[in-house]
Structures are given as structure tokens and as C-alpha cells.
Write a protein that holds these residues in place. Structure first.
Motif, PDB file in Angstrom:
ATOM      1  N   LEU A 240       0.830  -1.208   0.000  1.00 59.60           N
ATOM      2  CA  LEU A 240       0.000   0.000   0.000  1.00 59.60           C
ATOM      3  C   LEU A 240       0.862   1.256   0.000  1.00 59.60           C
ATOM      4  O   LEU A 240       0.548   2.235  -0.685  1.00 59.60           O
ATOM      5  N   GLY A 241       1.945   1.216   0.745  1.00 59.74           N
ATOM      6  CA  GLY A 241       2.857   2.361   0.762  1.00 59.74           C
ATOM      7  C   GLY A 241       3.500   2.595  -0.592  1.00 59.74           C
ATOM      8  O   GLY A 241       3.582   3.735  -1.059  1.00 59.74           O
ATOM      9  N   SER A 242       3.921   1.521  -1.237  1.00 63.92           N
ATOM     10  CA  SER A 242       4.536   1.691  -2.554  1.00 63.92           C
ATOM     11  C   SER A 242       3.505   2.125  -3.590  1.00 63.92           C
ATOM     12  O   SER A 242       3.813   2.913  -4.490  1.00 63.92           O
ATOM     13  N   ALA A 243       2.263   1.660  -3.450  1.00 61.37           N
ATOM     14  CA  ALA A 243       1.203   2.091  -4.367  1.00 61.37           C
ATOM     15  C   ALA A 243       0.918   3.580  -4.194  1.00 61.37           C
ATOM     16  O   ALA A 243       0.709   4.299  -5.182  1.00 61.37           O
ATOM     17  N   ALA A 244       0.934   4.045  -2.956  1.00 63.27           N
ATOM     18  CA  ALA A 244       0.720   5.475  -2.708  1.00 63.27           C
ATOM     19  C   ALA A 244       1.861   6.306  -3.290  1.00 63.27           C
ATOM     20  O   ALA A 244       1.628   7.381  -3.857  1.00 63.27           O
ATOM     21  N   GLU A 245       3.074   5.804  -3.181  1.00 65.64           N
ATOM     22  CA  GLU A 245       4.218   6.516  -3.754  1.00 65.64           C
ATOM     23  C   GLU A 245       4.124   6.556  -5.284  1.00 65.64           C
ATOM     24  O   GLU A 245       4.425   7.577  -5.902  1.00 65.64           O
ATOM     25  N   GLU A 246       3.704   5.446  -5.888  1.00 70.11           N
ATOM     26  CA  GLU A 246       3.544   5.412  -7.343  1.00 70.11           C
ATOM     27  C   GLU A 246       2.444   6.368  -7.800  1.00 70.11           C
ATOM     28  O   GLU A 246       2.581   7.036  -8.827  1.00 70.11           O
ATOM     29  N   PHE A 247       1.366   6.455  -7.023  1.00 70.95           N
ATOM     30  CA  PHE A 247       0.282   7.378  -7.356  1.00 70.95           C
ATOM     31  C   PHE A 247       0.776   8.821  -7.273  1.00 70.95           C
ATOM     32  O   PHE A 247       0.487   9.631  -8.164  1.00 70.95           O
ATOM     33  N   ALA A 248       1.526   9.142  -6.237  1.00 76.73           N
ATOM     34  CA  ALA A 248       2.067  10.498  -6.109  1.00 76.73           C
ATOM     35  C   ALA A 248       3.018  10.809  -7.265  1.00 76.73           C
ATOM     36  O   ALA A 248       3.016  11.930  -7.801  1.00 76.73           O
ATOM     37  N   ALA A 249       3.806   9.827  -7.673  1.00 79.30           N
ATOM     38  CA  ALA A 249       4.716  10.034  -8.810  1.00 79.30           C
ATOM     39  C   ALA A 249       3.933  10.253 -10.099  1.00 79.30           C
ATOM     40  O   ALA A 249       4.309  11.092 -10.934  1.00 79.30           O
ATOM     41  N   GLN A 250       2.835   9.515 -10.269  1.00 80.82           N
ATOM     42  CA  GLN A 250       1.985   9.678 -11.452  1.00 80.82           C
ATOM     43  C   GLN A 250       1.408  11.089 -11.493  1.00 80.82           C
ATOM     44  O   GLN A 250       1.386  11.738 -12.540  1.00 80.82           O
ATOM     45  N   MET A 251       0.940  11.589 -10.355  1.00 78.25           N
ATOM     46  CA  MET A 251       0.374  12.937 -10.312  1.00 78.25           C
ATOM     47  C   MET A 251       1.452  13.997 -10.560  1.00 78.25           C
ATOM     48  O   MET A 251       1.201  15.007 -11.227  1.00 78.25           O
ATOM     49  N   ALA A 252       2.661  13.757 -10.079  1.00 78.14           N
ATOM     50  CA  ALA A 252       3.765  14.684 -10.341  1.00 78.14           C
ATOM     51  C   ALA A 252       4.117  14.687 -11.826  1.00 78.14           C
ATOM     52  O   ALA A 252       4.430  15.741 -12.403  1.00 78.14           O
ATOM     53  N   GLN A 253       4.042  13.515 -12.456  1.00 72.32           N
ATOM     54  CA  GLN A 253       4.319  13.427 -13.887  1.00 72.32           C
ATOM     55  C   GLN A 253       3.265  14.205 -14.677  1.00 72.32           C
ATOM     56  O   GLN A 253       3.592  14.893 -15.643  1.00 72.32           O
ATOM     57  N   VAL A 254       2.014  14.117 -14.268  1.00 78.45           N
ATOM     58  CA  VAL A 254       0.955  14.872 -14.942  1.00 78.45           C
ATOM     59  C   VAL A 254       1.229  16.368 -14.837  1.00 78.45           C
ATOM     60  O   VAL A 254       1.082  17.107 -15.810  1.00 78.45           O
ATOM     61  N   ASP A 255       1.643  16.813 -13.652  1.00 74.10           N
ATOM     62  CA  ASP A 255       1.970  18.232 -13.488  1.00 74.10           C
ATOM     63  C   ASP A 255       3.103  18.653 -14.413  1.00 74.10           C
ATOM     64  O   ASP A 255       3.041  19.701 -15.062  1.00 74.10           O
ATOM     65  N   ALA A 256       4.147  17.827 -14.483  1.00 74.50           N
ATOM     66  CA  ALA A 256       5.295  18.157 -15.321  1.00 74.50           C
ATOM     67  C   ALA A 256       4.921  18.177 -16.800  1.00 74.50           C
ATOM     68  O   ALA A 256       5.316  19.089 -17.546  1.00 74.50           O
ATOM     69  N   VAL A 257       4.144  17.183 -17.228  1.00 78.21           N
ATOM     70  CA  VAL A 257       3.740  17.124 -18.631  1.00 78.21           C
ATOM     71  C   VAL A 257       2.801  18.284 -18.960  1.00 78.21           C
ATOM     72  O   VAL A 257       2.894  18.887 -20.038  1.00 78.21           O
ATOM     73  N   SER A 258       1.903  18.613 -18.051  1.00 77.46           N
ATOM     74  CA  SER A 258       0.997  19.748 -18.280  1.00 77.46           C
ATOM     75  C   SER A 258       1.767  21.045 -18.433  1.00 77.46           C
ATOM     76  O   SER A 258       1.484  21.850 -19.332  1.00 77.46           O
TER      77      SER A 258
END
Length: 96
Positions: A32-50
Motif C-alpha cells: 500500500l505504501g509503494s502504491a501510494a508513492e507510485e500514485f504520487a509520482a503519477q500525479m507529479a508526472q501529470v503536473d510536469a507534462v501539463s
């Protein structure tokens, strides 16, 4: 005065007894902790791509693909949250 000292000592002992142990974490908690970290990384990637798309450094189709992936990740997180809340409500309804 002595009562306050006894209460403080009892609180210190009780606090150590109920403190979570990080050494004995279960694999489920780690996943669950690693899934939360992956989700946060995904959202950071969206910010960077945007940001890159707004400045013209990234193409529109890459932005759309990244947003679609983020939407899928968000739907997954919401579904997991809903199941956790449902399980918690079931526990609250149990007869003791």
C-alpha cells in the motif's frame, strides 16, 4: 503532585506499548505504501507534462495520454478508498 507524576509515568509506559512497530510491517502495508508513492509520482508526472505542454515543450498527444493514465490511477485510488470505507462501516455495524 505525586498523582501527576504517576499519571505521566503511566502515560509514557502506555504510549510505548501501543506504538506501531516499523520493523514488523506486513507485506500488505508495504504494498500500500509503494502504491501510494507510485500514485504520487503519477500525479507529479501529470503536473510536469501539463507544464511542458503549456510551454510548448511537449506534444498534445503525450499530454492526453498522460492525463488518461492519471485518470485511470485516480479511479483506482477512489475505488480502493470506497472499499476501505465500506469495510470500516461494516466493522462499525458489528454487534459486540
Amino acid at each position: 503532585m505525586i498523582f501527576n507524576l504517576n499519571a505521566a509515568n503511566a502515560y509514557t509506559v502506555a504510549r510505548q506499548a501501543v506504538a506501531p512497530s516499523h520493523a514488523a510491517s506486513s507485506p500488505t502495508v508495504e504494498r500500500l505504501g509503494s502504491a501510494a508513492e507510485e500514485f504520487a509520482a503519477q500525479m507529479a508526472q501529470v503536473d510536469a507534462v501539463s507544464t511542458g505542454a503549456m510551454t510548448g515543450q511537449i506534444e498534445t498527444h503525450q499530454l492526453v495520454q498522460t492525463i488518461a493514465e492519471a485518470e485511470l490511477a485516480m479511479e483506482t485510488v477512489v475505488a480502493i478508498r470506497d472499499k476501505v470505507v465500506e469495510a470500516y462501516q461494516d466493522i462499525l455495524r458489528m454487534q459486540v
